[in-house]
Write a protein that holds these residues in place. Structure first.
Motif, PDB file in Angstrom:
ATOM      1  N   GLU A  43       0.833  -1.190   0.000  1.00  0.00           N
ATOM      2  CA  GLU A  43       0.000   0.000   0.000  1.00  0.00           C
ATOM      3  C   GLU A  43       0.876   1.252   0.000  1.00  0.00           C
ATOM      4  N   LYS A  44       0.297   2.343  -0.456  1.00  0.00           N
ATOM      5  CA  LYS A  44       1.009   3.614  -0.480  1.00  0.00           C
ATOM      6  C   LYS A  44       0.492   4.579   0.587  1.00  0.00           C
ATOM      7  N   THR A  45      -0.742   4.362   1.011  1.00  0.00           N
ATOM      8  CA  THR A  45      -1.333   5.187   2.072  1.00  0.00           C
ATOM      9  C   THR A  45      -1.375   4.376   3.360  1.00  0.00           C
ATOM     10  N   PRO A  46      -0.739   4.862   4.430  1.00  0.00           N
ATOM     11  CA  PRO A  46      -0.680   4.101   5.691  1.00  0.00           C
ATOM     12  C   PRO A  46      -2.061   3.763   6.245  1.00  0.00           C
ATOM     13  N   SER A  47      -2.259   2.486   6.514  1.00  0.00           N
ATOM     14  CA  SER A  47      -3.516   2.056   7.139  1.00  0.00           C
ATOM     15  C   SER A  47      -3.247   1.120   8.312  1.00  0.00           C
ATOM     16  N   PHE A  48      -1.990   1.131   8.757  1.00  0.00           N
ATOM     17  CA  PHE A  48      -1.577   0.284   9.889  1.00  0.00           C
ATOM     18  C   PHE A  48      -1.401   1.195  11.106  1.00  0.00           C
ATOM     19  N   PHE A  49      -2.138   0.916  12.188  1.00  0.00           N
ATOM     20  CA  PHE A  49      -2.124   1.783  13.363  1.00  0.00           C
ATOM     21  C   PHE A  49      -1.726   1.009  14.618  1.00  0.00           C
ATOM     22  N   VAL A  50      -1.035   1.703  15.509  1.00  0.00           N
ATOM     23  CA  VAL A  50      -0.607   1.128  16.781  1.00  0.00           C
ATOM     24  C   VAL A  50      -1.102   2.024  17.910  1.00  0.00           C
ATOM     25  N   ASN A  51      -1.709   1.418  18.907  1.00  0.00           N
ATOM     26  CA  ASN A  51      -2.201   2.149  20.070  1.00  0.00           C
ATOM     27  C   ASN A  51      -1.574   1.532  21.313  1.00  0.00           C
ATOM     28  N   ASP A  52      -0.613   2.242  21.909  1.00  0.00           N
ATOM     29  CA  ASP A  52       0.100   1.697  23.068  1.00  0.00           C
ATOM     30  C   ASP A  52      -0.798   1.582  24.288  1.00  0.00           C
ATOM     31  N   GLN A  53      -1.746   2.497  24.443  1.00  0.00           N
ATOM     32  CA  GLN A  53      -2.623   2.431  25.604  1.00  0.00           C
ATOM     33  C   GLN A  53      -3.510   1.195  25.547  1.00  0.00           C
ATOM     34  N   LYS A  54      -3.953   0.843  24.351  1.00  0.00           N
ATOM     35  CA  LYS A  54      -4.783  -0.345  24.184  1.00  0.00           C
ATOM     36  C   LYS A  54      -3.937  -1.614  24.044  1.00  0.00           C
ATOM     37  N   MET A  55      -2.616  -1.425  23.979  1.00  0.00           N
ATOM     38  CA  MET A  55      -1.689  -2.545  23.826  1.00  0.00           C
ATOM     39  C   MET A  55      -2.021  -3.370  22.582  1.00  0.00           C
ATOM     40  N   PHE A  58      -3.569  -2.434  14.680  1.00  0.00           N
ATOM     41  CA  PHE A  58      -4.711  -2.627  13.788  1.00  0.00           C
ATOM     42  C   PHE A  58      -4.257  -2.385  12.352  1.00  0.00           C
ATOM     43  N   ASP A  59      -4.503  -3.355  11.491  1.00  0.00           N
ATOM     44  CA  ASP A  59      -4.154  -3.224  10.084  1.00  0.00           C
ATOM     45  C   ASP A  59      -5.447  -3.234   9.274  1.00  0.00           C
ATOM     46  N   PHE A  60      -5.874  -2.042   8.852  1.00  0.00           N
ATOM     47  CA  PHE A  60      -7.162  -1.931   8.162  1.00  0.00           C
ATOM     48  C   PHE A  60      -7.100  -2.428   6.722  1.00  0.00           C
ATOM     49  N   SER A  61      -5.918  -2.509   6.147  1.00  0.00           N
ATOM     50  CA  SER A  61      -5.821  -2.990   4.769  1.00  0.00           C
ATOM     51  C   SER A  61      -6.009  -4.503   4.680  1.00  0.00           C
ATOM     52  N   SER A  62      -5.587  -5.218   5.710  1.00  0.00           N
ATOM     53  CA  SER A  62      -5.715  -6.683   5.695  1.00  0.00           C
ATOM     54  C   SER A  62      -6.795  -7.187   6.650  1.00  0.00           C
ATOM     55  N   GLY A  63      -7.302  -6.285   7.512  1.00  0.00           N
ATOM     56  CA  GLY A  63      -8.320  -6.696   8.470  1.00  0.00           C
ATOM     57  C   GLY A  63      -7.761  -7.449   9.658  1.00  0.00           C
ATOM     58  N   ARG A  64      -6.452  -7.349   9.859  1.00  0.00           N
ATOM     59  CA  ARG A  64      -5.823  -8.069  10.967  1.00  0.00           C
ATOM     60  C   ARG A  64      -5.566  -7.120  12.138  1.00  0.00           C
ATOM     61  N   ASN A  65      -5.469  -7.699  13.325  1.00  0.00           N
ATOM     62  CA  ASN A  65      -5.136  -6.913  14.516  1.00  0.00           C
ATOM     63  C   ASN A  65      -4.633  -7.867  15.594  1.00  0.00           C
ATOM     64  N   GLY A  66      -4.066  -7.318  16.646  1.00  0.00           N
ATOM     65  CA  GLY A  66      -3.578  -8.175  17.724  1.00  0.00           C
ATOM     66  C   GLY A  66      -2.688  -7.436  18.687  1.00  0.00           C
ATOM     67  N   ASN A  67      -1.940  -8.207  19.472  1.00  0.00           N
ATOM     68  CA  ASN A  67      -1.028  -7.651  20.455  1.00  0.00           C
ATOM     69  C   ASN A  67       0.414  -7.931  20.027  1.00  0.00           C
ATOM     70  N   ILE A  68       1.363  -7.754  20.946  1.00  0.00           N
ATOM     71  CA  ILE A  68       2.774  -7.939  20.585  1.00  0.00           C
ATOM     72  C   ILE A  68       3.081  -9.384  20.201  1.00  0.00           C
ATOM     73  N   PHE A  69       2.422 -10.340  20.830  1.00  0.00           N
ATOM     74  CA  PHE A  69       2.657 -11.750  20.500  1.00  0.00           C
ATOM     75  C   PHE A  69       2.142 -12.056  19.096  1.00  0.00           C
ATOM     76  N   ASP A  70       0.934 -11.560  18.817  1.00  0.00           N
ATOM     77  CA  ASP A  70       0.338 -11.788  17.498  1.00  0.00           C
ATOM     78  C   ASP A  70       1.200 -11.185  16.385  1.00  0.00           C
ATOM     79  N   PHE A  71       1.831 -10.040  16.682  1.00  0.00           N
ATOM     80  CA  PHE A  71       2.633  -9.381  15.649  1.00  0.00           C
ATOM     81  C   PHE A  71       3.841 -10.228  15.261  1.00  0.00           C
ATOM     82  N   LEU A  72       4.521 -10.774  16.252  1.00  0.00           N
ATOM     83  CA  LEU A  72       5.677 -11.618  15.949  1.00  0.00           C
ATOM     84  C   LEU A  72       5.258 -12.904  15.237  1.00  0.00           C
ATOM     85  N   ILE A  73       4.137 -13.451  15.664  1.00  0.00           N
ATOM     86  CA  ILE A  73       3.635 -14.670  15.017  1.00  0.00           C
ATOM     87  C   ILE A  73       3.304 -14.390  13.552  1.00  0.00           C
TER      88      ILE A  73
END
Length: 266
Positions: A43-55, A58-73
């Motif tokens: 993608e050329k327009t950022p649609s990946f967001f990180v919220n530290d307070q919510k830990m 969120f990736d709106f382009s792929s519909g995926r989301n998770g926490n730090i463990f999910d990201f590494l996986i």
């Protein structure tokens, strides 16, 4: 390998999501969040967001989301245990050794967390009812409007001696669990345990993950023994090792490298 929930929560508290994600994604500040290009799509327009307070991320382009463990996986193909081991090493935390005793302790701690969350919801609800009018008036007088009240989950403990005990007993909470959580007063000379907090404005005290672990109560009457009353030491609450509102302030403190500590709740 099975990991205790408290260990996983400690890892998430120690490692902001943005710190883990930026090893793979170039992040830019976007208000209270961070944003960048999706690591999963082109993608050329950022649609990946990180919220530290919510830990969370969120990736709106792929519909995926998770926490730090999910990201590494998702980005490195690690198994869950491998992701935990990697992040534990990053955080400087030794991996726990599982045993029937530690599993039983975790179940016990989970029970205490549950009754404290139920108590917080009870106090919040009582603040909105007729008998919470005086508490609402006090908060407004101190400049704590509705938005602040909701944000910090402020509440009111009724003056009835058994109001909280009976309400939580109806939800299946035993007097023993309530007492261990610091919500009831007990003793050899007390025939019937009773509510520790009565006729007080209530301030939930949370751990670094935002879970309620204790309370502070401000008396509404002048002729009481203690103007402010805190929960006693419990398996979840150690007053000397906890800061009120740390779970909300940790992101800003991490970014700016500065902590402003004051006395009291307001």
């Amino acid at each position: 390998m099975r990991f205790a929930p408290s260990f996983l929560e400690e890892l998430k508290a120690r490692l902001p999501v943005s710190e883990v994600v930026r090893r793979k994604v170039k992040l830019m500040k976007a208000g209270r969040e961070w944003r960048g290009l999706s690591p999963f799509t082109s993608e050329k327009t950022p649609s990946f967001f990180v919220n530290d307070q919510k830990m969370a991320w969120f990736d709106f382009s792929s519909g995926r989301n998770g926490n730090i463990f999910d990201f590494l996986i998702a980005t490195e193909g690690l198994s869950f245990p491998e992701a935990v081991e990697r992040l534990a090493a990053d955080a400087g935390l030794p991996l726990p050794k599982n045993s029937p005793q530690t599993e039983e302790q975790e179940k016990h701690r989970a029970g205490l967390h549950e009754v404290l969350e139920l108590a917080a919801r009870f106090f919040e609800a009582e603040l909105t009812r007729d008998r919470g009018a005086k508490a609402r008036g006090y908060l407004i007088q101190r400049g704590l409007g509705l938005e602040i009240q909701k944000r910090f989950r402020l509440g009111y403990a009724p003056g009835d001696k058994f109001a909280l005990r009976d309400a939580l007993a109806a939800r299946g909470a035993s007097a023993e669990t309530l007492a261990e959580a610091g919500l009831l007063v007990t003793g050899e000379d007390i025939a019937v345990p009773y509510d520790r907090f009565r006729d007080r404005v209530m301030f939930p005290i949370c751990d670094r993950s935002g879970r309620v672990v204790a309370f502070g109560g401000r008396a509404l009457e002048k002729d009481v023994h203690a103007k402010y009353l805190n929960s006693p030491e419990t398996p979840l609450f150690h007053k000397g090792g906890m800061l009120y509102n740390h779970h909300n302030a940790r992101k800003a403190a991490h970014e700016k490298g500065t902590v402003i500590a004051v006395e009291g709740y307001v």
